[in-house]
Design an enzyme around this catalytic site. Structure first.
Site, PDB file in Angstrom:
ATOM      1  N   ASP A  52      25.747 -13.022  58.120  1.00  0.00           N
ATOM      2  CA  ASP A  52      26.812 -12.745  57.193  1.00  0.00           C
ATOM      3  C   ASP A  52      27.925 -12.408  57.081  1.00  0.00           C
ATOM      4  O   ASP A  52      29.232 -12.775  56.192  1.00  0.00           O
ATOM      5  CB  ASP A  52      26.680 -11.550  55.394  1.00  0.00           C
ATOM      6  CG  ASP A  52      25.240 -11.998  55.056  1.00  0.00           C
ATOM      7  OD1 ASP A  52      24.441 -12.994  55.152  1.00  0.00           O
ATOM      8  OD2 ASP A  52      24.323 -11.157  54.914  1.00  0.00           O
TER       9      ASP A  52
ATOM     10  N   ASP B 223      11.115 -12.369  44.469  1.00  0.00           N
ATOM     11  CA  ASP B 223      12.327 -10.952  44.653  1.00  0.00           C
ATOM     12  C   ASP B 223      12.642 -11.281  43.231  1.00  0.00           C
ATOM     13  O   ASP B 223      14.029 -11.499  42.431  1.00  0.00           O
ATOM     14  CB  ASP B 223      13.339 -11.823  45.437  1.00  0.00           C
ATOM     15  CG  ASP B 223      13.145 -11.451  46.858  1.00  0.00           C
ATOM     16  OD1 ASP B 223      12.277 -10.493  46.821  1.00  0.00           O
ATOM     17  OD2 ASP B 223      13.868 -11.969  47.812  1.00  0.00           O
TER      18      ASP B 223
ATOM     19  N   HIS C 290      23.849  -9.398  56.644  1.00  0.00           N
ATOM     20  CA  HIS C 290      23.042  -9.146  57.549  1.00  0.00           C
ATOM     21  C   HIS C 290      24.460  -9.365  59.019  1.00  0.00           C
ATOM     22  O   HIS C 290      25.672  -9.285  58.312  1.00  0.00           O
ATOM     23  CB  HIS C 290      22.733 -11.271  57.845  1.00  0.00           C
ATOM     24  CG  HIS C 290      21.285 -11.281  56.405  1.00  0.00           C
ATOM     25  ND1 HIS C 290      21.575 -11.607  55.007  1.00  0.00           N
ATOM     26  CD2 HIS C 290      20.155 -10.316  56.337  1.00  0.00           C
ATOM     27  CE1 HIS C 290      20.401 -11.992  54.666  1.00  0.00           C
ATOM     28  NE2 HIS C 290      19.506 -10.421  55.747  1.00  0.00           N
TER      29      HIS C 290
HETATM   30  C1  GLO Z   1      12.832 -11.100  52.629  1.00  0.00           C
HETATM   31  C2  GLO Z   1      13.574  -9.707  52.560  1.00  0.00           C
HETATM   32  C3  GLO Z   1      14.926  -9.860  52.937  1.00  0.00           C
HETATM   33  C4  GLO Z   1      15.713  -8.936  53.392  1.00  0.00           C
HETATM   34  C5  GLO Z   1      17.459  -8.978  53.951  1.00  0.00           C
HETATM   35  C6  GLO Z   1      17.708  -7.926  54.976  1.00  0.00           C
HETATM   36  O1  GLO Z   1      11.472 -10.916  51.944  1.00  0.00           O
HETATM   37  O2  GLO Z   1      12.806  -8.468  51.754  1.00  0.00           O
HETATM   38  O3  GLO Z   1      15.878 -10.509  51.685  1.00  0.00           O
HETATM   39  O4  GLO Z   1      15.189  -7.575  52.806  1.00  0.00           O
HETATM   40  O5  GLO Z   1      16.903  -9.888  55.448  1.00  0.00           O
HETATM   41  O6  GLO Z   1      17.318  -7.967  56.009  1.00  0.00           O
END
Ligand code: GLO
Ligand code: MG
Length: 345
Positions: free
Chosen positions: A51, A249, A48
């Protein structure tokens, strides 16, 4: 030996807090994460904007670039590349009602400012990819925003990024909902349509996340294939998901091994990675996981991916073709199940 290169984001090792409770693990520094990512076998890091550059809103453009250069030094130290930068447009008071399609002009300008800064950071980190996870781009109240207007706002914002940097590539990560109620760009089909409407479709593609496809009621392998048919799969976020509920996830492959196998098989079959694409993970540890095990879900995802890659390498295409010719799909299905279960055949 895997044919692929792998990437991961620092947010994939997190302290375990969720909407209902506080952290369960300690925070870890960015450098420590890089060190462990390299040891585990990752080739690149996903970022990000904040980050790489914390407190980005408070810094000048030059300060932002300087901090990004410092992070590039850390990546180099551990032999890692940067894969992409994603503007974190969902964590800010400016983006309560969306970023590019916010109801307020000053908020839309803020979203673009962060996107331009993300491009600057990507350049300093040595990569050319911007990922847009459109977290709050949609409606919370269906009548509040015109989907036609909102779609045009998205296309216009991407055009501005393409103009800002003539070689940067923009990659939309579609998701049908959460945290937004109704998303404007929910599937790979939406991404392809938005791409085609921009001033440079060749530079606008998609990032398919397994869990997001499942949330949309779709098969991740087919979403991957659909994007690859247009040369527009710029990256992937592999993980797993138990049905149509909150975004989980999970470790890649732990819910539906056959579906995971087919994602690996489609990638392998179509030469994913031959233009430098990474197999990216977007996985979370369980809340119960301890500090000592806080990288386990990454190690496990890689191990499952590589085991499925070995199975995909062995997939008998001649047998598949014979089954298809004979309309004996029962035999093909059982062949696949035996391959996955490790039953000799
Ligand atoms: C959430 C997303 C998030 C993005 C990450 C990169 O649902 O998957 O994890 O992939 O912020 O932009
Ligand atoms: Mg993701």
């Amino acid at each position: 030996m895997s044919k692929f290169k792998f990437s991961v984001g620092p947010w994939n090792v997190h302290a375990g807090a969720d909407s209902y409770g506080p952290a369960t693990r300690s925070e870890i520094s960015l450098e420590e994460k890089f060190k462990r990512f390299a040891e585990i076998g990752f080739d690149a890091v996903q970022f990000h904007d904040d980050d790489a550059v914390p407190n980005i809103n408070d810094l000048t453009e030059e300060e932002i670039k300087a901090e990004a250069r410092r992070v590039k030094g850390l990546l180099d130290k551990y032999g890692l590349k940067a894969e992409f930068v994603a503007p974190r447009l969902w964590m800010d008071p400016h983006t309560i009602d969306g970023g590019f399609m916010s109801s307020r002009k000053e908020d839309r300008e803020f979203a673009l400012w962060r996107s331009f800064r993300s491009i600057d950071i990507a350049r300093e980190l040595g990569c050319d990819l911007i990922v847009l996870w459109l977290a709050r781009e949609g409606t919370l109240c269906a009548e509040s925003k015109s989907p036609v207007w909102a779609t045009h706002q998205l296309v216009e914002a991407i055009n501005r990024m393409l103009e800002y940097d003539k070689t940067i590539r923009v990659c939309i990560e579609p998701k049908p909902n959460e945290p937004i109620d109704r998303s404007i760009c929910g599937t790979m089909g939406h991404v392809m349509a938005v791409s085609a409407a921009t001033i440079d479709p060749a530079r606008v593609g998609g990032n398919l996340e397994s869990a997001h496809a499942i949330l949309a009621g779709l098969d991740p392998a087919h979403e991957i294939g659909f994007a690859m048919a247009f040369n527009k799969l710029f990256t992937v976020h592999l993980n797993d998901q138990n049905g149509i509920k909150y975004d989980q996830d999970k470790t890649f492959g732990v819910e539906n091994l056959r579906q995971a196998f087919n994602q690996v098989r489609v990638l392998l079959e179509n030469g994913y990675g031959s233009h430098g694409e990474y197999v990216g993970l977007d996985v979370k540890a369980m809340r119960t996981t301890t500090d000592a095990d806080c990288y386990k879900h990454l190690e496990n995802s890689l191990a499952i991916f590589k085991a499925l890659e070995a199975k995909a390498e062995r997939f008998d295409y001649a047998f598949r073709d014979k089954c298809v010719e004979n309309r004996d799909l029962e035999a093909l299905e059982m062949y696949t199940m035996k391959l996955l279960m490790g039953i000799d055949q």
